[in-house]
Design a protein around this motif. Structure first.
Motif, short mmCIF file in Angstrom:
data_model
loop_
_atom_site.label_atom_id
_atom_site.label_comp_id
_atom_site.label_asym_id
_atom_site.label_seq_id
_atom_site.Cartn_x
_atom_site.Cartn_y
_atom_site.Cartn_z
N LEU A 123 18.04 15.57 -16.09
CA LEU A 123 17.18 14.90 -17.06
C LEU A 123 16.61 13.60 -16.49
CD1 LEU A 123 19.16 15.43 -20.37
CD2 LEU A 123 17.24 16.74 -19.48
N ARG A 174 12.97 9.60 -19.73
CA ARG A 174 13.44 9.91 -21.07
C ARG A 174 12.90 11.27 -21.46
NH1 ARG A 174 11.12 5.90 -24.99
NH2 ARG A 174 11.90 7.48 -26.40
N VAL A 175 13.70 11.99 -22.23
CA VAL A 175 13.22 13.26 -22.78
C VAL A 175 12.43 12.91 -24.03
CG1 VAL A 175 13.87 15.48 -23.75
CG2 VAL A 175 15.17 14.53 -21.84
N PRO A 227 11.18 15.69 -19.84
CA PRO A 227 11.64 14.45 -19.23
C PRO A 227 10.50 13.80 -18.45
CG PRO A 227 12.48 16.35 -18.00
CD PRO A 227 11.71 16.88 -19.15
N GLN A 248 9.32 19.30 -25.46
CA GLN A 248 10.16 18.18 -25.06
C GLN A 248 10.23 18.18 -23.54
OE1 GLN A 248 11.83 15.90 -27.32
NE2 GLN A 248 10.28 16.84 -28.61
N LYS A 294 9.33 15.34 -15.01
CA LYS A 294 8.67 16.64 -14.91
C LYS A 294 7.30 16.53 -14.23
CE LYS A 294 7.47 20.72 -17.58
NZ LYS A 294 7.57 21.39 -18.86
N LEU A 317 23.46 16.76 -17.35
CA LEU A 317 22.59 15.64 -17.68
C LEU A 317 21.77 15.14 -16.50
CD1 LEU A 317 24.97 13.59 -19.98
CD2 LEU A 317 22.96 14.93 -20.68
N LYS A 364 13.33 11.24 -9.26
CA LYS A 364 14.51 10.89 -10.05
C LYS A 364 14.46 9.39 -10.30
CE LYS A 364 19.48 11.43 -10.12
NZ LYS A 364 20.65 12.01 -9.44
N VAL A 379 18.91 8.49 -20.57
CA VAL A 379 19.99 9.27 -19.99
C VAL A 379 20.81 8.46 -18.99
CG1 VAL A 379 20.52 11.30 -18.59
CG2 VAL A 379 18.76 11.44 -20.33
#
Length: 157
Positions: free
Chosen positions: A109, A123-124, A144, A142, A113, A106, A118, A37
């Protein structure tokens, strides 16, 4: 010494368009060569950054041409300037607002998680834990994840 090349106007403009095209190709390629992202966000910010982004520069060029046209003595010049004023607003405001909204969508993302940080390497992906336990299933959540947390989830399985 003049910075203006000694080219006929059509060749000078064609060269300028080629240079702009190369720059835009670089921005597009920076985003499109990865599934992460962060490079996509960076490319969109390169388009949108106030005063220095591509849209701001494009808007400035349109505005400058419009102002210059006010000096042209022709009946349709004023109407053309009105159209350019609208084009200038669309370039930076209308298009820019949509890019801003995409950036807002975005940006989360990039938040992992698992660790909640941050990071640029987020990546997701399909949950590495459940994917390792049941690789035949095709409906894994799915999520992040940063590289470290994805590895940790995989190792926990």
């Amino acid at each position: 010494m003049s910075s203006t090349p000694n080219l006929p106007l059509d060749e000078e403009l064609a060269a300028a368009v080629a240079i702009v095209r190369i720059g835009l190709d670089r921005i597009r390629d920076a985003a499109a060569r990865t599934d992460q992202v962060a490079p996509h966000l960076d490319a969109l910010r390169a388009l949108r950054t106030p005063e220095t982004g591509v849209l701001a520069v494009l808007s400035d060029v349109i505005g400058t041409i419009g102002v210059s046209l006010t000096e042209v003595d022709h009946d349709d010049a004023e109407r053309a300037v009105e159209q350019l004023d609208e084009a200038q607003a669309y370039a930076e405001d209308y298009t820019g607002q949509r890019i801003d909204r995409a950036l807002q969508l975005l940006d989360p993302l990039l938040i992992c998680k698992e660790c909640g940080q941050k990071k640029d390497d987020v990546r997701v992906m399909a949950d590495p834990f459940t994917t390792a336990l049941d690789p035949d299933r095709d409906d894994h959540e799915q999520m992040p994840l940063c590289g470290a947390c994805a590895t940790a989830r995989f190792e926990e399985s």
